[in-house]
Write a protein that holds these residues in place. Structure first.
Motif, PDB file in Angstrom:
ATOM      1  N   ARG A  17      -2.879  -6.946  -9.896  1.00 11.14           N
ATOM      2  CA  ARG A  17      -2.176  -7.939 -10.707  1.00 11.14           C
ATOM      3  C   ARG A  17      -1.649  -9.097  -9.861  1.00 11.14           C
ATOM      4  N   LYS A  18      -1.590  -8.887  -8.558  1.00 12.62           N
ATOM      5  CA  LYS A  18      -1.100  -9.922  -7.644  1.00 12.62           C
ATOM      6  C   LYS A  18      -2.252 -10.700  -6.990  1.00 12.62           C
ATOM      7  N   PHE A  19      -3.349 -10.026  -6.685  1.00 12.13           N
ATOM      8  CA  PHE A  19      -4.471 -10.652  -5.978  1.00 12.13           C
ATOM      9  C   PHE A  19      -5.746 -10.562  -6.819  1.00 12.13           C
ATOM     10  N   LYS A  20      -6.499 -11.656  -6.868  1.00 14.11           N
ATOM     11  CA  LYS A  20      -7.755 -11.691  -7.625  1.00 14.11           C
ATOM     12  C   LYS A  20      -8.971 -11.838  -6.717  1.00 14.11           C
ATOM     13  N   ASP A  21      -8.797 -11.525  -5.446  1.00 15.19           N
ATOM     14  CA  ASP A  21      -9.888 -11.587  -4.466  1.00 15.19           C
ATOM     15  C   ASP A  21     -10.540 -10.207  -4.386  1.00 15.19           C
ATOM     16  N   PRO A  22     -11.764 -10.025  -4.917  1.00 19.02           N
ATOM     17  CA  PRO A  22     -12.408  -8.694  -4.959  1.00 19.02           C
ATOM     18  C   PRO A  22     -12.593  -8.071  -3.577  1.00 19.02           C
ATOM     19  N   LYS A  23     -12.931  -8.886  -2.586  1.00 18.53           N
ATOM     20  CA  LYS A  23     -13.148  -8.347  -1.244  1.00 18.53           C
ATOM     21  C   LYS A  23     -11.835  -7.873  -0.620  1.00 18.53           C
ATOM     22  N   LEU A  24     -10.756  -8.612  -0.853  1.00 21.94           N
ATOM     23  CA  LEU A  24      -9.447  -8.185  -0.357  1.00 21.94           C
ATOM     24  C   LEU A  24      -9.026  -6.887  -1.033  1.00 21.94           C
ATOM     25  N   ILE A  25      -9.215  -6.805  -2.344  1.00 16.56           N
ATOM     26  CA  ILE A  25      -8.856  -5.588  -3.072  1.00 16.56           C
ATOM     27  C   ILE A  25      -9.662  -4.407  -2.552  1.00 16.56           C
ATOM     28  N   ARG A  26     -10.927  -4.614  -2.273  1.00 13.12           N
ATOM     29  CA  ARG A  26     -11.763  -3.530  -1.731  1.00 13.12           C
ATOM     30  C   ARG A  26     -11.220  -3.056  -0.382  1.00 13.12           C
ATOM     31  N   LEU A  27     -10.835  -3.996   0.493  1.00 12.73           N
ATOM     32  CA  LEU A  27     -10.295  -3.636   1.802  1.00 12.73           C
ATOM     33  C   LEU A  27      -8.976  -2.891   1.661  1.00 12.73           C
ATOM     34  N   LEU A  28      -8.099  -3.384   0.803  1.00 13.20           N
ATOM     35  CA  LEU A  28      -6.822  -2.700   0.584  1.00 13.20           C
ATOM     36  C   LEU A  28      -7.032  -1.315  -0.018  1.00 13.20           C
ATOM     37  N   GLU A  29      -8.002  -1.185  -0.902  1.00 10.52           N
ATOM     38  CA  GLU A  29      -8.301   0.116  -1.507  1.00 10.52           C
ATOM     39  C   GLU A  29      -8.742   1.124  -0.445  1.00 10.52           C
ATOM     40  N   ILE A  30      -9.540   0.676   0.516  1.00 10.52           N
ATOM     41  CA  ILE A  30      -9.987   1.547   1.607  1.00 10.52           C
ATOM     42  C   ILE A  30      -8.790   2.068   2.393  1.00 10.52           C
ATOM     43  N   ILE A  31      -7.864   1.155   2.717  1.00 11.33           N
ATOM     44  CA  ILE A  31      -6.686   1.543   3.503  1.00 11.33           C
ATOM     45  C   ILE A  31      -5.766   2.441   2.690  1.00 11.33           C
ATOM     46  N   ILE A  32      -5.529   2.069   1.428  1.00 11.47           N
ATOM     47  CA  ILE A  32      -4.599   2.819   0.578  1.00 11.47           C
ATOM     48  C   ILE A  32      -5.065   4.255   0.380  1.00 11.47           C
ATOM     49  N   PHE A  33      -6.349   4.448   0.085  1.00  7.06           N
ATOM     50  CA  PHE A  33      -6.858   5.785  -0.233  1.00  7.06           C
ATOM     51  C   PHE A  33      -7.381   6.538   0.998  1.00  7.06           C
ATOM     52  N   SER A  34      -7.133   5.970   2.187  1.00  9.33           N
ATOM     53  CA  SER A  34      -7.586   6.647   3.414  1.00  9.33           C
ATOM     54  C   SER A  34      -6.881   7.971   3.635  1.00  9.33           C
ATOM     55  N   VAL A  35      -5.722   8.156   2.984  1.00  8.83           N
ATOM     56  CA  VAL A  35      -4.971   9.409   3.123  1.00  8.83           C
ATOM     57  C   VAL A  35      -4.978  10.232   1.838  1.00  8.83           C
ATOM     58  N   GLY A  36      -5.744   9.795   0.833  1.00  6.98           N
ATOM     59  CA  GLY A  36      -5.855  10.582  -0.389  1.00  6.98           C
ATOM     60  C   GLY A  36      -5.315   9.851  -1.609  1.00  6.98           C
ATOM     61  N   GLU A  37      -5.239  10.574  -2.719  1.00  2.17           N
ATOM     62  CA  GLU A  37      -4.799   9.999  -3.985  1.00  2.17           C
ATOM     63  C   GLU A  37      -3.305   9.687  -3.998  1.00  2.17           C
ATOM     64  N   LYS A  38      -2.539  10.430  -3.199  1.00  2.00           N
ATOM     65  CA  LYS A  38      -1.083  10.225  -3.177  1.00  2.00           C
ATOM     66  C   LYS A  38      -0.595  10.008  -1.761  1.00  2.00           C
ATOM     67  N   GLY A  39       0.396   9.141  -1.654  1.00  3.49           N
ATOM     68  CA  GLY A  39       1.098   8.986  -0.386  1.00  3.49           C
ATOM     69  C   GLY A  39       0.564   7.884   0.493  1.00  3.49           C
ATOM     70  N   GLN A  40       1.503   7.196   1.156  1.00  4.77           N
ATOM     71  CA  GLN A  40       1.181   6.233   2.199  1.00  4.77           C
ATOM     72  C   GLN A  40       1.789   6.739   3.501  1.00  4.77           C
ATOM     73  N   PRO A  41       1.074   6.568   4.610  1.00  2.00           N
ATOM     74  CA  PRO A  41       1.513   7.173   5.876  1.00  2.00           C
ATOM     75  C   PRO A  41       2.774   6.541   6.436  1.00  2.00           C
ATOM     76  N   ILE A  42       3.730   7.372   6.808  1.00  2.00           N
ATOM     77  CA  ILE A  42       4.914   6.889   7.517  1.00  2.00           C
ATOM     78  C   ILE A  42       4.477   6.476   8.916  1.00  2.00           C
ATOM     79  N   GLY A  43       4.798   5.261   9.319  1.00  2.00           N
ATOM     80  CA  GLY A  43       4.473   4.829  10.668  1.00  2.00           C
ATOM     81  C   GLY A  43       3.480   3.683  10.747  1.00  2.00           C
ATOM     82  N   SER A  44       2.856   3.302   9.628  1.00  2.00           N
ATOM     83  CA  SER A  44       1.888   2.202   9.681  1.00  2.00           C
ATOM     84  C   SER A  44       2.526   0.913   9.192  1.00  2.00           C
ATOM     85  N   LEU A  45       2.025  -0.212   9.688  1.00  2.00           N
ATOM     86  CA  LEU A  45       2.527  -1.520   9.276  1.00  2.00           C
ATOM     87  C   LEU A  45       2.319  -1.715   7.777  1.00  2.00           C
TER      88      LEU A  45
END
Length: 350
Positions: free
Chosen positions: A161-189
């Motif tokens: 809802r904030k970004f309409k750049d498909p390539k950016l969303i794809r990159l963020l999706e890779i990072i977000i789901f790198s640890v699974g369906e739930k949770g973001q890692p403590i310690g990353s920027l």
């Protein structure tokens, strides 16, 4: 809500990757992996630019190094990524989208926000306490296992809802789901900004819909001041419902509503009263134990020096002159070995 596009190419640009490397390495130039990138900067960054432009960059759970630490008496899992390419990629992303994400935050959100932090939060809380009539009671709460409980599907939808750049969303999706369906890692920027962004809808709901005047959030720790005790109890129930229905989170069961003048407010590492501020008891205890160990050494290491300067900073912003006189002043001019192996004297403790 304004949506932003055409950002991915800026992220991939070599100049941005070079800036990301320069930002990511601050305070870490002695790390072996940083030294390696420093020796062959152009080669490493050109390679990273190629992978990003061709959308072949990837990160998954096996790329994280996991550590367990004890923080505030609790065991927490810290997940760290390698400097190259992952930390540089996250810095490259934030170089481009940080200002956009910060526009979404209210002024009284403080954690991991440049120019804010603990001391601005403390200043604004003290200002609020000067309004005695409207700050007689305090609601204090936090989110149960906040970072591990973030619903990544909800987070991704918020970002769409904030970004309409498909390539950016794809990159963020890779990072977000790198640890699974739930949770973001403590310690990353990335997780620091993601956490703030995730809770920003709660901030806006409380400030704009519920018209809460004195509201302060540092990460997932929340303090709300009001003149009506019953109102705060009812508000806590509404917050419970909001975070369950909209964020798929839970309020921790140790929430409290209490008279501000009797107990003070334990927040941000301090205990706030109307006319003075004390260091939190746990922080003071840790400081005394650390200095006791330091006093046994003839020459301090770089970590010892950092600890002393950190405690000096903590005491500078509270009524802690006597503590500085007793524990820190005697260590002025102590010799320590810095991160480059050079002997130096500690300065600035006074």
């Amino acid at each position: 809500m304004k949506r932003y596009g055409n950002l991915y190419e800026k992220i991939c640009h070599y100049d941005n990757l070079l800036l990301a490397h320069m930002e990511a390495r601050k305070g870490k130039s002695h790390y072996l992996e940083v030294k390696e990138v420093n020796k062959n900067t152009e080669e490493y960054l050109k390679n990273l630019e190629f992978h990003l432009k061709n959308e072949t960059y990837y990160v998954n759970g096996s790329d994280y190094r996991r550590e367990f630490i004890i923080d505030k008496g609790k065991e927490r899992e810290i997940m760290k990524l390698s400097y190259y390419p992952h930390r540089i990629v996250q810095w490259a992303i934030m170089n481009v989208i940080e200002d956009i994400m910060l526009k979404n935050l209210i002024i009284d959100t403080y954690a991991s926000v440049r120019g804010r932090g603990i001391h601005l939060a403390a200043k604004r809380l003290r200002m609020a306490l000067s309004d005695e009539e409207n700050t007689q009671y305090c609601l204090k709460l936090d989110i149960r296992k906040f970072y591990p409980s973030i619903d990544n599907k909800v987070l991704l939808e918020k970002l769409k809802r904030k970004f309409k750049d498909p390539k950016l969303i794809r990159l963020l999706e890779i990072i977000i789901f790198s640890v699974g369906e739930k949770g973001q890692p403590i310690g990353s920027l990335w997780s620091q900004f993601a956490g703030n962004f995730y809770l920003s809808s709660l901030d806006h709901w409380l400030k704009e819909d519920k018209k809460i005047k004195y509201y302060f959030r540092y990460c997932d720790d929340i303090v709300i001041l009001h003149h009506d005790k019953a109102y705060l109890h009812n508000l806590r129930k509404e917050i419970d419902k909001y975070v369950i229905d909209n964020l798929n989170l839970e309020i921790k069961g140790n929430w409290q509503v209490f008279p501000t003048d009797i107990r003070g407010i334990d927040f941000l590492g301090y205990r706030f009263f109307r006319d003075y501020t004390l260091l939190r008891k746990r922080t003071l205890k840790n400081m005394k134990l650390k200095i006791k160990k330091i006093n046994k050494k003839k020459i301090l290491n770089y970590s010892d020096s950092c600890s002393l300067n950190s405690y000096c900073g903590w005491l500078k912003f509270c009524n802690g002159y006597r503590l500085k006189t007793k524990y820190l002043f005697p260590l002025q001019d102590s010799v320590y070995i810095d991160e480059h192996g050079e002997r130096k004297k500690i300065r600035g403790l006074k």
